[in-house]
Write a protein that holds these residues in place. Structure first.
Motif, PDB file in Angstrom:
ATOM      1  N   LEU A  75       0.842  -1.191   0.000  1.00  0.00           N
ATOM      2  CA  LEU A  75       0.000   0.000   0.000  1.00  0.00           C
ATOM      3  C   LEU A  75       0.881   1.246   0.000  1.00  0.00           C
ATOM      4  N   PRO A  76       0.401   2.339  -0.597  1.00  0.00           N
ATOM      5  CA  PRO A  76       1.146   3.603  -0.513  1.00  0.00           C
ATOM      6  C   PRO A  76       1.266   4.066   0.936  1.00  0.00           C
ATOM      7  N   VAL A  77       2.275   4.873   1.205  1.00  0.00           N
ATOM      8  CA  VAL A  77       2.483   5.369   2.566  1.00  0.00           C
ATOM      9  C   VAL A  77       1.270   6.165   3.043  1.00  0.00           C
ATOM     10  N   ARG A  78       0.690   6.959   2.151  1.00  0.00           N
ATOM     11  CA  ARG A  78      -0.458   7.783   2.536  1.00  0.00           C
ATOM     12  C   ARG A  78      -1.633   6.913   2.978  1.00  0.00           C
ATOM     13  N   ALA A  79      -1.928   5.885   2.208  1.00  0.00           N
ATOM     14  CA  ALA A  79      -3.041   4.993   2.569  1.00  0.00           C
ATOM     15  C   ALA A  79      -2.748   4.257   3.871  1.00  0.00           C
ATOM     16  N   THR A  80      -1.504   3.793   4.041  1.00  0.00           N
ATOM     17  CA  THR A  80      -1.125   3.083   5.262  1.00  0.00           C
ATOM     18  C   THR A  80      -1.230   3.991   6.473  1.00  0.00           C
ATOM     19  N   PHE A  81      -0.807   5.235   6.314  1.00  0.00           N
ATOM     20  CA  PHE A  81      -0.883   6.192   7.419  1.00  0.00           C
ATOM     21  C   PHE A  81      -2.331   6.448   7.809  1.00  0.00           C
ATOM     22  N   ARG A  82      -3.205   6.584   6.822  1.00  0.00           N
ATOM     23  CA  ARG A  82      -4.618   6.837   7.128  1.00  0.00           C
ATOM     24  C   ARG A  82      -5.226   5.670   7.901  1.00  0.00           C
ATOM     25  N   ILE A  83      -4.961   4.460   7.441  1.00  0.00           N
ATOM     26  CA  ILE A  83      -5.504   3.276   8.110  1.00  0.00           C
ATOM     27  C   ILE A  83      -4.965   3.176   9.531  1.00  0.00           C
ATOM     28  N   SER A  84      -3.656   3.335   9.676  1.00  0.00           N
ATOM     29  CA  SER A  84      -3.030   3.214  10.986  1.00  0.00           C
ATOM     30  C   SER A  84      -3.480   4.320  11.932  1.00  0.00           C
ATOM     31  N   LEU A 282       1.362  13.314  26.213  1.00  0.00           N
ATOM     32  CA  LEU A 282       1.954  13.679  24.925  1.00  0.00           C
ATOM     33  C   LEU A 282       1.708  12.609  23.866  1.00  0.00           C
ATOM     34  N   LEU A 283       1.853  11.345  24.241  1.00  0.00           N
ATOM     35  CA  LEU A 283       1.668  10.276  23.252  1.00  0.00           C
ATOM     36  C   LEU A 283       0.186  10.071  22.931  1.00  0.00           C
ATOM     37  N   THR A 284      -0.688  10.347  23.885  1.00  0.00           N
ATOM     38  CA  THR A 284      -2.116  10.342  23.573  1.00  0.00           C
ATOM     39  C   THR A 284      -2.442  11.456  22.589  1.00  0.00           C
ATOM     40  N   ALA A 285      -1.861  12.633  22.816  1.00  0.00           N
ATOM     41  CA  ALA A 285      -2.043  13.741  21.881  1.00  0.00           C
ATOM     42  C   ALA A 285      -1.478  13.388  20.505  1.00  0.00           C
ATOM     43  N   ALA A 286      -0.353  12.663  20.469  1.00  0.00           N
ATOM     44  CA  ALA A 286       0.225  12.248  19.194  1.00  0.00           C
ATOM     45  C   ALA A 286      -0.718  11.319  18.436  1.00  0.00           C
ATOM     46  N   ASP A 287      -1.356  10.400  19.158  1.00  0.00           N
ATOM     47  CA  ASP A 287      -2.339   9.513  18.522  1.00  0.00           C
ATOM     48  C   ASP A 287      -3.513  10.311  17.966  1.00  0.00           C
ATOM     49  N   LEU A 288      -3.961  11.308  18.710  1.00  0.00           N
ATOM     50  CA  LEU A 288      -5.074  12.135  18.254  1.00  0.00           C
ATOM     51  C   LEU A 288      -4.677  12.971  17.035  1.00  0.00           C
ATOM     52  N   VAL A 293      -5.083  13.951  11.227  1.00  0.00           N
ATOM     53  CA  VAL A 293      -4.470  14.053   9.898  1.00  0.00           C
ATOM     54  C   VAL A 293      -5.013  12.956   8.976  1.00  0.00           C
ATOM     55  N   ALA A 294      -5.193  11.757   9.531  1.00  0.00           N
ATOM     56  CA  ALA A 294      -5.709  10.643   8.736  1.00  0.00           C
ATOM     57  C   ALA A 294      -7.108  10.946   8.210  1.00  0.00           C
ATOM     58  N   PHE A 295      -7.960  11.541   9.039  1.00  0.00           N
ATOM     59  CA  PHE A 295      -9.300  11.908   8.591  1.00  0.00           C
ATOM     60  C   PHE A 295      -9.234  12.972   7.498  1.00  0.00           C
ATOM     61  N   LEU A 296      -8.315  13.917   7.622  1.00  0.00           N
ATOM     62  CA  LEU A 296      -8.193  14.969   6.618  1.00  0.00           C
ATOM     63  C   LEU A 296      -7.700  14.437   5.284  1.00  0.00           C
ATOM     64  N   LEU A 297      -6.877  13.401   5.336  1.00  0.00           N
ATOM     65  CA  LEU A 297      -6.366  12.830   4.094  1.00  0.00           C
ATOM     66  C   LEU A 297      -7.479  12.245   3.235  1.00  0.00           C
ATOM     67  N   GLY A 298      -8.524  11.743   3.878  1.00  0.00           N
ATOM     68  CA  GLY A 298      -9.626  11.152   3.138  1.00  0.00           C
ATOM     69  C   GLY A 298      -9.256   9.812   2.552  1.00  0.00           C
ATOM     70  N   ARG A 299     -10.184   9.181   1.930  1.00  0.00           N
ATOM     71  CA  ARG A 299      -9.934   7.871   1.344  1.00  0.00           C
ATOM     72  C   ARG A 299      -9.088   8.019   0.090  1.00  0.00           C
TER      73      ARG A 299
END
Length: 328
Positions: A75-84, A282-288, A293-299
């Motif tokens: 998968l492309p990095v962008r798609a993988t990042f969104r899923i993750s 901080l790491l909870t904020a990082a997950d958020l 960002v993943a939601f903004l990327l869209g499908r």
């Protein structure tokens, strides 16, 4: 089929909302302590720790991507990042299975068979745990007598778990697991090259989380040439300890306890608790941030709906797993 697709989407939204609720609760429950902790640290240290945490999560994501590609679904990095980014919110929901459920459903949008998503996630988790124990076993025995005396039994597991990442053992184990839950076998066994690349990304992630912890320790008065190694090993050991507590969302409580125990001998009185709380927030904020960002990327690819008359693959996979555990 349209109704089923809407139901799957509604389930995903429900899981994300539930995860955000638990995530918000974990932050709110420590808010006063977190504010006090942040007041004791410079904004430069906090920003650096946040950046290191984000980089560590990204490196781990690339490790999972290597396994997914090795199983036949690059998968492309962008798609993988969104899923993750979206699916990792599931770790804040008690039970730890919800991240897997969301991940399987989201990878289906990119025509990834559920068996590959399931297998790649298990491999990523096993690799993260094995490498975390290895990092702790290398850095702590010579720098922390407390860790050596309290968690020596975990250090002994490190070489065993690393050996179990050998492709032949992995292929056999995944094949057996898929047969037990009545799923098709994997078409592409994991190669040694893929495993080594994933291990490399995972170890890089652990190193970045070590930088994250060291910056927080330094900000509260920690010093000494061995502090970076102690901080790295302490976080790795604490994360694994938190992961082993199955019910606690995100390992909350267990991770902070282990981190405090290991860091107490090398930090001023009260400082280990400050580091543990600051790290958690901080790491909870990082997950958020990643999820946002993943939601903004869209499908990045059209959704592949399940065939009419079939239930979503992730729920079927989880159901079959539960049936296997319960027996006939």
């Amino acid at each position: 089929m349209k109704t089923k697709a809407v139901a799957v989407r509604a389930l995903r939204v429900l899981l994300v909302v539930l995860a955000l609720a638990f995530c918000g609760y974990s932050v709110a429950s420590q808010w006063d302590a977190a504010v006090d902790a942040f007041r004791q640290m410079s904004w430069i240290a906090l920003a650096g720790a946040m950046a290191a945490g984000l980089a560590g999560l990204f490196a781990w994501m690339l490790g999972w991507r290597e396994f997914l590609a090795g199983l036949g679904s690059p998968l492309p990095v962008r798609a993988t990042f969104r899923i993750s980014g979206v699916s990792q919110l599931g770790k804040y929901v008690p039970g730890k299975v919800w991240a897997l459920v969301t991940q399987i459903e989201m990878t289906r949008e990119h025509k990834v068979p559920p068996e590959r998503s399931f297998g790649s996630t298990l491999l990523a988790v096993a690799t993260s745990t094995a490498c975390g124990l290895a990092v702790a076993a290398v850095t702590l025995p010579l720098t922390s007598a407390t860790a050596r005396e309290t968690y020596w039994w975990l250090f002994l597991l490190a070489p065993v778990m690393l050996a179990m990442l050998h492709p032949k053992i992995v292929t056999w184990a995944l094949g057996l697991m898929l047969r037990l839950i009545r799923r098709p076998p994997l078409e592409h066994p994991v190669s040694l090259g893929v495993t080594l690349k994933a291990v490399g990304w995972t170890v890089l992630g652990w190193s970045l989380f070590g930088v994250h912890t060291w910056l927080l320790c330094d900000a509260v008065g920690g010093d000494g040439t061995g502090l970076p190694f102690t901080a790295t090993g302490a976080y790795a050991l604490a994360f694994v300890a938190g992961f082993l507590v199955f019910i606690a969302p995100g390992g909350i409580g267990a991770r902070e306890a282990a981190l405090t125990v290991v860091l107490s001998p090398v930090l001023p009185a009260g400082a280990p608790v400050v580091v543990a709380i600051a790290s958690r927030v901080l790491l909870t904020a990082a997950d958020l941030i990643n999820a946002g960002v993943a939601f903004l990327l869209g499908r990045t690819a059209p959704r592949v709906a399940a065939d009419a008359g079939n239930e979503p693959a992730s729920r079927e996979l989880v159901r079959d797993t539960q049936r296997t555990k319960e027996g006939p």
